[in-house]
Design a protein around this motif. Sequence first.
Motif, short mmCIF file in Angstrom:
data_model
loop_
_atom_site.label_atom_id
_atom_site.label_comp_id
_atom_site.label_asym_id
_atom_site.label_seq_id
_atom_site.Cartn_x
_atom_site.Cartn_y
_atom_site.Cartn_z
N ASP A 54 47.06 -40.93 50.73
CA ASP A 54 47.25 -42.33 50.91
C ASP A 54 46.19 -42.77 51.85
O ASP A 54 45.54 -43.70 51.46
CB ASP A 54 48.42 -42.59 51.61
CG ASP A 54 49.79 -42.49 50.39
OD1 ASP A 54 49.29 -42.53 49.25
OD2 ASP A 54 50.92 -42.46 50.83
N TYR A 55 45.87 -41.98 52.94
CA TYR A 55 44.98 -42.74 53.68
C TYR A 55 43.81 -42.74 53.14
O TYR A 55 42.86 -43.67 53.58
CB TYR A 55 44.92 -41.72 54.90
CG TYR A 55 43.80 -42.03 56.27
CD1 TYR A 55 43.71 -43.29 56.61
CD2 TYR A 55 42.80 -41.16 56.22
CE1 TYR A 55 42.64 -43.40 57.43
CE2 TYR A 55 41.71 -41.44 56.95
CZ TYR A 55 41.68 -42.46 57.69
OH TYR A 55 40.59 -42.91 58.51
N ILE A 56 43.19 -41.58 52.62
CA ILE A 56 41.98 -41.45 52.01
C ILE A 56 41.75 -42.50 50.94
O ILE A 56 40.70 -43.29 50.81
CB ILE A 56 41.50 -39.95 51.55
CG1 ILE A 56 41.67 -39.18 52.64
CG2 ILE A 56 39.90 -40.18 50.99
CD1 ILE A 56 41.06 -37.71 52.37
N ALA A 98 48.73 -40.62 58.89
CA ALA A 98 47.81 -39.29 58.50
C ALA A 98 46.87 -39.22 59.97
O ALA A 98 46.71 -38.09 60.27
CB ALA A 98 46.75 -39.33 57.28
N HIS A 156 47.08 -45.32 60.55
CA HIS A 156 47.44 -44.69 59.51
C HIS A 156 48.35 -43.49 59.94
O HIS A 156 47.92 -42.56 61.01
CB HIS A 156 46.46 -44.43 58.40
CG HIS A 156 47.24 -44.13 57.22
ND1 HIS A 156 47.91 -42.87 56.89
CD2 HIS A 156 47.51 -44.74 56.02
CE1 HIS A 156 48.15 -42.87 55.65
NE2 HIS A 156 48.02 -44.19 55.03
N ARG A 168 47.47 -36.52 63.40
CA ARG A 168 46.42 -35.73 64.03
C ARG A 168 45.98 -36.21 65.36
O ARG A 168 45.72 -35.25 66.23
CB ARG A 168 45.21 -35.89 63.22
CG ARG A 168 45.34 -35.13 61.89
CD ARG A 168 44.23 -35.28 60.72
NE ARG A 168 44.44 -34.68 59.58
CZ ARG A 168 45.34 -34.78 58.64
NH1 ARG A 168 46.23 -35.64 58.56
NH2 ARG A 168 45.17 -33.99 57.53
N SER A 173 53.19 -33.85 52.83
CA SER A 173 52.43 -34.11 54.02
C SER A 173 51.00 -34.43 53.41
O SER A 173 50.43 -35.15 54.02
CB SER A 173 52.26 -32.89 54.92
OG SER A 173 51.00 -32.31 54.88
N LEU A 174 50.71 -33.86 52.17
CA LEU A 174 49.64 -34.27 51.63
C LEU A 174 49.33 -35.58 51.04
O LEU A 174 48.22 -36.30 50.81
CB LEU A 174 49.05 -33.34 50.62
CG LEU A 174 48.83 -31.83 51.16
CD1 LEU A 174 48.34 -30.78 49.81
CD2 LEU A 174 47.76 -31.69 52.09
N LEU A 192 47.08 -29.57 54.72
CA LEU A 192 45.45 -29.73 54.55
C LEU A 192 44.80 -28.88 55.06
O LEU A 192 43.75 -28.22 54.57
CB LEU A 192 45.17 -31.38 54.37
CG LEU A 192 43.85 -31.59 54.08
CD1 LEU A 192 43.82 -31.33 52.68
CD2 LEU A 192 43.40 -33.15 54.27
N THR A 240 50.80 -38.13 52.65
CA THR A 240 50.14 -39.03 53.51
C THR A 240 48.72 -38.84 53.58
O THR A 240 48.05 -40.18 53.71
CB THR A 240 50.77 -38.50 54.87
OG1 THR A 240 52.15 -38.28 54.74
CG2 THR A 240 50.63 -39.95 55.99
N ASP A 241 48.11 -37.85 53.71
CA ASP A 241 46.67 -37.67 53.83
C ASP A 241 46.11 -38.46 52.64
O ASP A 241 44.97 -39.11 52.81
CB ASP A 241 46.37 -36.17 53.82
CG ASP A 241 46.58 -35.58 55.07
OD1 ASP A 241 47.12 -36.24 56.04
OD2 ASP A 241 46.97 -34.30 55.24
N TYR A 250 36.60 -35.18 56.57
CA TYR A 250 36.56 -36.52 56.63
C TYR A 250 37.75 -37.03 57.79
O TYR A 250 37.57 -38.05 58.51
CB TYR A 250 36.82 -37.14 55.33
CG TYR A 250 36.88 -38.79 55.37
CD1 TYR A 250 35.97 -39.67 56.02
CD2 TYR A 250 38.16 -39.24 55.09
CE1 TYR A 250 36.32 -40.81 55.88
CE2 TYR A 250 38.26 -40.66 55.25
CZ TYR A 250 37.52 -41.45 55.70
OH TYR A 250 37.66 -42.76 55.88
N ILE A 251 38.90 -36.44 57.25
CA ILE A 251 40.10 -37.05 58.01
C ILE A 251 39.98 -36.43 59.51
O ILE A 251 40.30 -37.32 60.56
CB ILE A 251 41.55 -36.62 57.43
CG1 ILE A 251 41.56 -37.19 56.22
CG2 ILE A 251 42.76 -37.18 58.39
CD1 ILE A 251 42.98 -36.86 55.52
#
Lengths: 461, 461
Positions: free
Chosen positions: B232-234, A266, A264, A270, B226-227, A147, B229-230, A233-234
């Motif tokens: 899903d989180y959002i 994600a 989570h 990070r 990998s996206l 991302l 996971t991101d 946001y993330i």
Amino acid sequence: MIFEKVLSTINKYNLIENGDKIVLGLSGGPDSVCLLHILYRLKEKLDIEVYAAHLNHQIRGIEAQKDALYITQLCENLGVTSFVKSIDVPKYCKENGLSVEEGARKLRYEMFEEIKQKTKSNKIAIGHNLNDQAETILMRIMRGTGLQGLRGIEYIRDNNIIRPILDIDRKDIEAYCEEYELNPRIDHTNLETIYTRNKIRLELIPYMKDNFNPNVIESIVRMSNSLKTDSDYIQEESEIKFKEVSNLQEDACEIDIQKYSKLHDAIKVRVLRKGIKHILGDTNFVDQKHIEDIMQLEDNKKIDKMITLPRGIFAYRRKNTILLINKEIVNETIEFCYNLPSNGFIKVKELNLVLETQTMNIDRYKSMKLDKKSKGFDFDKVKGGIVVRSRKEGDKIKLSAGSKKIKDLFIDLKIPREERCNVPIIVDEQGILCVGDYKNSENYKIDNSTKEVLKITFKKI
Amino acid sequence: MIFEKVLSTINKYNLIENGDKIVLGLSGGPDSVCLLHILYRLKEKLDIEVYAAHLNHQIRGIEAQKDALYITQLCENLGVTSFVKSIDVPKYCKENGLSVEEGARKLRYEMFEEIKQKTKSNKIAIGHNLNDQAETILMRIMRGTGLQGLRGIEYIRDNNIIRPILDIDRKDIEAYCEEYELNPRIDHTNLETIYTRNKIRLELIPYMKDNFNPNVIESIVRMSNSLKTDSDYIQEESEIKFKEVSNLQEDACEIDIQKYSKLHDAIKVRVLRKGIKHILGDTNFVDQKHIEDIMQLEDNKKIDKMITLPRGIFAYRRKNTILLINKEIVNETIEFCYNLPSNGFIKVKELNLVLETQTMNIDRYKSMKLDKKSKGFDFDKVKGGIVVRSRKEGDKIKLSAGSKKIKDLFIDLKIPREERCNVPIIVDEQGILCVGDYKNSENYKIDNSTKEVLKITFKKI
């Protein structure tokens, strides 16, 4: 049209504020020349000052001199102060073991900084355009990214490097230069990954336009801009969570397992990257694979396990935390060795510890109120001089169950690996009296026949 | 090797559980044949049952019959029950105005569902592979997409459609078929976007492999995973926030502005999409541009503004909310018209309202305790029959400041557009007595000369 579009980009991303002083990277190619002209036109409206900075790489000989001449004249015509610096980039790169791409980039930014300071400017403007953006993103997609990478080139970085024409198509830039008769030089100074970028620009994108979508560049950039919002946001949420779960030391980051395990995936990814970044300053060479390895440490079966990461970092699972730490610190084994008087004290400066010793008869010893930091030994069983020292390979202690390796004792006691050399070992000429204040040897135990006692007290200072 | 990899995909995404009964879409091509064979080998280990389902599209004549024969034999050899259904897909598509791609997809999934019910199965397995995944993602990138689209094909959808070989490279699948001598048919039944997909498969990806990255497929799929996971989180965070800020009715979604305005843009976008999805069931044809238009309504300057969206949805900014609503409801103007007796009552069924009327002398009227729902008029000023009706274009009322259009009055009173036809207008043969219980006309006002009063009471039922 493109003038208004640039203005809208500037407003949308808050690139320029009233009173800004801006150093513009001016190669002489269409992008930077167009950007110069637009900033020149915006000077009064935005109340800004503009300086142009040009680096002569000394790669193209006579052509490079013509570039410099062109720039000087253009700036003079517009009343913009220009700085031209000439550096033998190939020589510099050779001397410093850098690729021409890396070297030129480094020198260019050094020059920008220099001129920024000289002119008391606060921003650097770079002429990347829409096509550069799409090319960058496509390149990253083909090579593998996440991302963060899909954000592509940033409109503003570190609150001082700005890219006002990042939304403008290359052909509109060329048309603008023609309209205003700016006669830009053919841009040969873009040294970065010429081969790859040219392939993308001249073959891949035209092929995509012809076969799949004539607006493929706009589609890719629109995707990237929408992902920027998601990525922001993330990132913001991760920053909040990182603060909640982490405890930072200078070369280490301790992550609370209980709090961390509720996050989570994600965010976990990070948080771990932020921990590593805290130690190293960046996360270069730390791959997704390494992060996944650290994530495995969450499992309670992994307590006391350690994994090695690139650049001297390691991750260590303790009972309640994951410790990220600069491995070199751990390897710096602390070694010390001091003679201990039987009545007196000694300071172990390596451990910020004072050991007090006292001999006394058994009755007095029994009448004393002893805290956990004091240990008693049958003094008659002690042979020869007493020494306090750091642990050694092969150290063993006699326990009620038999002889035990110190190493195994440490594991039983769940003493973290990096703390083990901080435990003082007290020995006489026969063997170990005690391992810090954790465990005493059976061999020196006070019993019914004990007459004289050696009392040792551990005091942290 | 590929067997273990499929098993690992199944475990990682929890695709199959013990006791599952699975309908497999079997085209006869390498992908579905390989998947059949692997599921067959896993039958005992995972305690599953497998059924094969084949659709003969009747597009390829004799070849299609050979496909069916091949499938029947293969399944017989493996002891797997197979179902073959023959449908004239081109005819069906023509009759239903669908593209062959859409029609075949619809019929295929209908058949899967049918066989799922017949065999009391709970899952449908589809043979998409790693290359399909990379191709899908590249296609979406070129056409324009966002985080959701970059997820690509899902390993599991709606908890029942599974894709166990999505991590397997096409050439490994072909090698597997060869190893087990499965002799798959050449797969011509993949009808979807043959032209585009073949271009990506046969030209674009090989070009990328040769010029940029031999592992480009793996890189793209790794990025996508990998996206996921991101994404899903959002999505999870958005769902939580959506519940907090929204108030749902059957054909509408009201969003609390105060709570909404505190959200991050990444969440706002998704909250709005969820609101539309609540009304329409999906958000097809609703573009990023439309969502951005709705986001503009957050500005308090936009209070009382409305925007039109695709598929009969509109978004309306009220004082404290953004209302997303099925526009057709609003356009269904409620019209009614009833004679009102001067002493008695009438029910306005369209509004669930009862109007009670009563005439009395001024002294009695003055002695009454009146609530806000009762209005008094000088009965001597009323001419002809009294009527209660819905508003009409051009309606005006006499106020102290002069004559005013009802439409402007509604705007002043901030009565939402869609509620305006719910306000009863009471008129005599000269004009309007009152606009609901909001405003009375000056022309029928009780004054010093009033003798007889008409009292009207508004009662919601």
